[in-house]
Design a protein around this motif. Structure first.
Motif, mmCIF file in Angstrom:
data_model
loop_
_atom_site.group_PDB
_atom_site.id
_atom_site.type_symbol
_atom_site.label_atom_id
_atom_site.label_comp_id
_atom_site.label_asym_id
_atom_site.label_seq_id
_atom_site.Cartn_x
_atom_site.Cartn_y
_atom_site.Cartn_z
ATOM 1 N N TYR A 42 -8.660 -41.146 52.009
ATOM 2 C CA TYR A 42 -9.263 -41.347 53.324
ATOM 3 C C TYR A 42 -10.064 -42.643 53.367
ATOM 4 C CZ TYR A 42 -8.094 -36.423 54.126
ATOM 5 O OH TYR A 42 -7.458 -35.238 54.265
ATOM 6 N N LEU A 43 -10.891 -42.927 52.281
ATOM 7 C CA LEU A 43 -11.711 -44.138 52.243
ATOM 8 C C LEU A 43 -10.839 -45.387 52.178
ATOM 9 C CD1 LEU A 43 -14.579 -42.996 49.815
ATOM 10 C CD2 LEU A 43 -14.700 -43.372 52.293
ATOM 11 N N SER A 44 -9.768 -45.297 51.404
ATOM 12 C CA SER A 44 -8.860 -46.446 51.310
ATOM 13 C C SER A 44 -8.227 -46.741 52.666
ATOM 14 C CB SER A 44 -7.759 -46.174 50.282
ATOM 15 O OG SER A 44 -8.315 -45.958 49.003
ATOM 16 N N ALA A 45 -7.793 -45.666 53.379
ATOM 17 C CA ALA A 45 -7.204 -45.865 54.696
ATOM 18 C C ALA A 45 -8.229 -46.422 55.663
ATOM 19 C CB ALA A 45 -6.651 -44.534 55.215
ATOM 20 N N LEU A 46 -9.511 -45.956 55.551
ATOM 21 C CA LEU A 46 -10.563 -46.468 56.429
ATOM 22 C C LEU A 46 -10.833 -47.939 56.158
ATOM 23 C CD1 LEU A 46 -12.756 -45.840 58.540
ATOM 24 C CD2 LEU A 46 -14.281 -45.197 56.657
ATOM 25 N N LEU A 47 -10.873 -48.307 54.901
ATOM 26 C CA LEU A 47 -11.096 -49.703 54.543
ATOM 27 C C LEU A 47 -9.950 -50.583 55.021
ATOM 28 C CD1 LEU A 47 -12.720 -51.892 53.051
ATOM 29 C CD2 LEU A 47 -11.500 -51.256 50.939
ATOM 30 N N ALA A 48 -8.714 -50.098 54.818
ATOM 31 C CA ALA A 48 -7.558 -50.877 55.253
ATOM 32 C C ALA A 48 -7.569 -51.037 56.766
ATOM 33 C CB ALA A 48 -6.271 -50.201 54.794
ATOM 34 N N GLY A 49 -7.912 -49.984 57.484
ATOM 35 C CA GLY A 49 -7.975 -50.066 58.940
ATOM 36 C C GLY A 49 -9.050 -51.031 59.397
ATOM 37 N N SER A 50 -10.194 -51.016 58.694
ATOM 38 C CA SER A 50 -11.279 -51.923 59.066
ATOM 39 C C SER A 50 -10.869 -53.375 58.859
ATOM 40 C CB SER A 50 -12.527 -51.602 58.228
ATOM 41 O OG SER A 50 -12.951 -50.269 58.471
ATOM 42 N N VAL A 51 -10.189 -53.646 57.742
ATOM 43 C CA VAL A 51 -9.717 -55.007 57.464
ATOM 44 C C VAL A 51 -8.758 -55.467 58.553
ATOM 45 C CG1 VAL A 51 -8.368 -56.416 55.869
ATOM 46 C CG2 VAL A 51 -10.084 -54.839 54.987
ATOM 47 N N VAL A 52 -7.848 -54.582 58.940
ATOM 48 C CA VAL A 52 -6.881 -54.929 59.987
ATOM 49 C C VAL A 52 -7.593 -55.243 61.289
ATOM 50 C CG1 VAL A 52 -4.999 -54.031 61.402
ATOM 51 C CG2 VAL A 52 -4.989 -53.661 58.938
ATOM 52 N N LEU A 53 -8.609 -54.437 61.610
ATOM 53 C CA LEU A 53 -9.344 -54.661 62.850
ATOM 54 C C LEU A 53 -10.104 -55.979 62.817
ATOM 55 C CD1 LEU A 53 -10.727 -51.069 63.584
ATOM 56 C CD2 LEU A 53 -8.936 -52.286 64.810
ATOM 57 N N VAL A 54 -10.689 -56.306 61.643
ATOM 58 C CA VAL A 54 -11.430 -57.576 61.522
ATOM 59 C C VAL A 54 -10.481 -58.755 61.669
ATOM 60 C CG1 VAL A 54 -12.715 -59.051 59.919
ATOM 61 C CG2 VAL A 54 -13.285 -56.613 60.143
ATOM 62 N N ILE A 55 -9.353 -58.672 61.020
ATOM 63 C CA ILE A 55 -8.388 -59.769 61.114
ATOM 64 C C ILE A 55 -7.919 -59.942 62.554
ATOM 65 C CG2 ILE A 55 -6.076 -60.502 60.426
ATOM 66 C CD1 ILE A 55 -6.594 -59.140 57.724
ATOM 67 N N ALA A 56 -7.647 -58.807 63.229
ATOM 68 C CA ALA A 56 -7.179 -58.877 64.611
ATOM 69 C C ALA A 56 -8.258 -59.459 65.514
ATOM 70 C CB ALA A 56 -6.782 -57.477 65.098
ATOM 71 N N ALA A 57 -9.544 -59.126 65.237
ATOM 72 C CA ALA A 57 -10.640 -59.637 66.068
ATOM 73 C C ALA A 57 -10.821 -61.133 65.867
ATOM 74 C CB ALA A 57 -11.932 -58.883 65.737
ATOM 75 N N VAL A 58 -10.708 -61.581 64.624
ATOM 76 C CA VAL A 58 -10.839 -63.018 64.354
ATOM 77 C C VAL A 58 -9.703 -63.791 65.011
ATOM 78 C CG1 VAL A 58 -10.771 -64.762 62.529
ATOM 79 C CG2 VAL A 58 -12.111 -62.677 62.217
ATOM 80 N N ALA A 59 -8.501 -63.261 64.892
ATOM 81 C CA ALA A 59 -7.355 -63.936 65.490
ATOM 82 C C ALA A 59 -7.515 -64.017 67.003
ATOM 83 C CB ALA A 59 -6.069 -63.203 65.125
ATOM 84 N N LEU A 60 -8.011 -62.981 67.613
ATOM 85 C CA LEU A 60 -8.205 -62.972 69.056
ATOM 86 C C LEU A 60 -9.277 -63.971 69.466
ATOM 87 C CD1 LEU A 60 -7.530 -61.686 71.785
ATOM 88 C CD2 LEU A 60 -9.279 -59.937 71.319
ATOM 89 N N ALA A 61 -10.354 -64.069 68.658
ATOM 90 C CA ALA A 61 -11.436 -65.010 68.980
ATOM 91 C C ALA A 61 -10.946 -66.449 68.882
ATOM 92 C CB ALA A 61 -12.622 -64.771 68.040
ATOM 93 N N ASN A 62 -10.171 -66.745 67.839
ATOM 94 C CA ASN A 62 -9.637 -68.102 67.693
ATOM 95 C C ASN A 62 -8.710 -68.455 68.851
ATOM 96 O OD1 ASN A 62 -11.015 -68.500 65.299
ATOM 97 N ND2 ASN A 62 -9.307 -67.730 64.011
ATOM 98 N N ALA A 63 -7.945 -67.478 69.285
ATOM 99 C CA ALA A 63 -7.034 -67.747 70.396
ATOM 100 C C ALA A 63 -7.805 -68.047 71.668
ATOM 101 C CB ALA A 63 -6.108 -66.543 70.602
#
Length: 659
Positions: A634-655
């Motif tokens: 569960y923690l690994s999935a939560l961490l992976a999901g958080s990383v994905v969300l951070v990457i998506a947020a950064v990409a959106l901000a740069n755009a």
């Protein structure tokens, strides 16, 4: 006891007998036969008392409102005129004879209790139709007869022929009942009442706004119930039921209901010249076509079935020329000799005791073995052929006289063309009727088929009924001068012109048929005896059921019908292929449409439903796989999901910044 009370008891007693018979059929079998015969006999006696009190010219009427139904109330009412009084006596007498006859004919039938109860219910329903003064209550009896015929025709449900015949009878009559019901509603809407007295008063006052439409809708139901062209095809197949049932349906119930209904409401039909013309053409086609078909049948009961259709055509023809007295007179006369014909045919079947019984080409030596059936059937066939002084002569002449008067313009409001149509068809049918009546007699009692073994004398209950019915078959027509008041005052006596023409043509048909038969019989050897498998425990019902499985017999070289009809024989034997036309026009399209609906339901609708269900099931499987119960997962999935969300947020901000 008042006349109204007696009249209420007439349909009520057979109904109570039916209920009691069904309840006690298994627990107290000894009461079944008394409960079948006695209530029906009592109803017949009471019907005679009602007729005596009615006297032919005084209408008995009483009514009570059943329940408020809006602008057109429904009444439980009686309306007994001369027609109703006599027809009720007819129904009671014939039903009593059938019940008594059945105690011998079906004495070993294991389903006799339910059979007897249904016959009583059938009788009660017809009596309700006869006495009812409200069209909706009449409709109740009308429909009960339909369901009773379904069960009785399918009495031998083990055989596919009986099952198919009962279903066909039900569906074809329902095909006519749908427009019939619409016509009743339209008639009540115009007359503002379902009561027959109010409807007739509205007709007299010109209150019917759509007479042609209403009459044609009602005629559809009449054609179905009374087996008139083009809805007559169910009646020959209905011979799959027990022979006493055939006698009841053909003589006193079911098919008589449509003719009686039309006679009772004849002023409604007479308002439309178009409807009367349609009725005349329908009657003419029915008369001639059924007589030709009867001349080509090998099964004795099918000959009688087509004969009934033709005689009903005479009655419909009398109504088409505006003479309900002649129609009801022939209805009464025909009931006596046609019930006798069917019950005598049942005696032939019972005497043979073998599954080779119904085909006339297989009969031989019956005249000496069953003298009661021989002599009584001879009387009935003479009445059918309208030979004086038998009953059929007077009643058939009444129809021809009525047609003659209309053809000559003596009746106002009825097209002369309708009169000529009925008159010509009636005379031609008289010739054909005598031909097939003599053919039936010759082939049944003077046949050259393989003689069946002798199974002894017939039960007394059967032979007694035959002689009882022979009396009106011989003498009922002689009462014609005393019945004018019962039939509205119209004279029913024959005239010289129609009597000479009708009797002369009947004699010609008989003479020609006999001459052809003698010629053919001289060239045809007598068939050798056929090995017989005894049925020591079989009742006549089982015998009839077995007979349905027989292959069609080979062409009989001594059959005068084949020689007389020539190239018409094959289509006439097949009922002019009307069933094939119906299969092509109605049955196959309906089955094709049903197949299409089934395909769409299974292959299209079910596909989407199944896909939706499978999708939900797949998602559930994925969710279930994710729930492992391991905290590290569960923690690994939560961490992976958080990383994905951070990457998506950064990409959106740069755009956004780049834009």
């Amino acid at each position: 006891m008042t006349t109204t009370t007696l009249a209420v008891l007439v349909p009520l007693l057979p109904f109570l007998g039916s209920v009691a018979g069904l309840l006690l059929g298994r627990t107290a079998p000894g009461f079944v036969r008394p409960l079948a015969v006695l209530p029906t006999l009592a109803a017949a006696v009471l019907a005679v008392l009602v007729a005596a009190r009615q006297g032919g010219d005084e209408v008995i009427s009483a009514a009570t409102e059943l329940t408020p139904t809006g602008s057109v109330p429904i009444y439980l009412s009686l309306y007994i005129d001369g027609f109703a009084a006599l027809v009720a006596v007819l129904v009671g007498v014939i039903a009593t004879c059938v019940q008594i006859y059945s105690t011998g004919y079906l004495r070993d039938d294991r389903r006799y209790p339910s059979y007897a109860a249904l016959v009583s219910l059938f009788t009660s329903a017809m009596l309700l139709v006869v006495y009812s003064g409200d069209l909706m209550v009449l409709l109740v009896g009308w429909e009960i007869m339909g369901i009773c015929s379904y069960f009785l025709v399918g009495h031998y449900w083990e055989t596919p022929e009986a099952r198919a015949a009962s279903l066909k009878a039900f569906l074809v009559t329902k095909l006519g009942d749908v427009p019939f019901l619409i016509g009743l509603f339209a008639l009540a809407a115009d007359a503002e009442s379902f009561r027959i007295t109010e409807v007739l008063r509205a007709v007299e006052n010109g209150g019917i706004d759509h007479p042609t439409l209403i009459a044609l809708l009602l005629l559809a139901g009449v054609a179905g119930k009374s087996a008139q062209f083009p809805l007559h095809t169910w009646l020959p197949d209905a011979m799959a039921g027990p022979t006493p049932v055939s006698a009841l349906i053909h003589a006193a119930t079911m098919v008589a209901a449509g003719i009686y209904f039309t006679a009772r409401l004849l002023p409604v039909f007479a308002e439309s010249a178009a409807a009367m013309t349609v009725l005349a053409v329908m009657a003419a086609i029915t008369m001639v076509g059924s007589a030709l078909a009867a001349l080509a049948q090998d099964d004795i009961k099918r000959v009688l079935a087509y004969s009934t259709i033709g005689q009903l055509g005479y009655m419909a023809g009398a109504l088409a020329v505006g003479d309900r007295g002649a129609a009801v007179f022939h209805l009464l006369s025909h009931a006596a000799f046609k019930a006798l014909l069917f019950l005598a045919a049942g005696a032939v079947i019972h005497a043979a005791g073998t599954n080779s019984l119904t085909a006339m080409s297989r009969m031989s030596g019956l005249a000496k073995r069953i003298p009661d059936a021989y002599w009584t059937m001879t009387v009935a066939l003479l009445a059918l052929a309208a030979i004086p002084p038998f009953a059929g002569f007077f009643s058939k002449e009444a129809v021809l006289v009525a047609a003659e008067h209309t053809a000559l313009g003596d009746r106002t409001g009825i097209p002369a063309g309708a009169g000529w149509t009925v008159l010509v068809a009636g005379l031609l049918t008289a010739l054909l009727t005598a031909a097939y009546a003599l053919r039936l007699w010759l082939r049944t009692f003077r046949g050259r088929g393989a003689e069946a073994p002798d199974h002894g004398r017939q039960p007394l209950a059967m032979t007694t009924v035959l002689w009882v019915l022979a009396i009106p078959s011989l003498g009922f027509g002689l009462t014609v001068t005393y019945l004018d008041d019962w039939f509205g005052g119209d004279a029913l006596t024959p005239t010289v012109t129609t009597a000479v023409l009708g009797t002369g043509l009947a004699a010609a048909g008989a003479v020609i048929t006999y001459a052809v038969w003698r010629t053919l019989a001289a060239r045809t050897p007598i068939a050798p005896p056929v090995p017989h498998v005894a049925h020591p425990d079989a009742d006549a019902g089982l015998v009839e059921a077995e007979a349905l499985h027989l292959p069609h017999p080979a062409a009989d070289p001594a059959d005068p019908g084949r020689a007389l009809l020539g190239p018409l024989h094959a289509p006439a034997a097949a009922g002019f292929h009307l069933d094939a036309v119906y299969r092509a026009a109605f049955v196959r399209p309906v089955l094709a449409a049903a197949s299409l609906v089934r395909f769409l339901d299974r292959e299209v609708v079910d596909t989407y439903v199944s896909a939706a269900g499978n999708s939900a099931k797949g998602l559930g499987w994925l969710v279930r796989r994710a729930q492992t119960g391991n905290v590290q997962t569960y923690l690994s999935a939560l961490l992976a999901g958080s990383v994905v969300l951070v990457i998506a947020a950064v990409a959106l901000a740069n755009a956004v910044a780049g834009a």
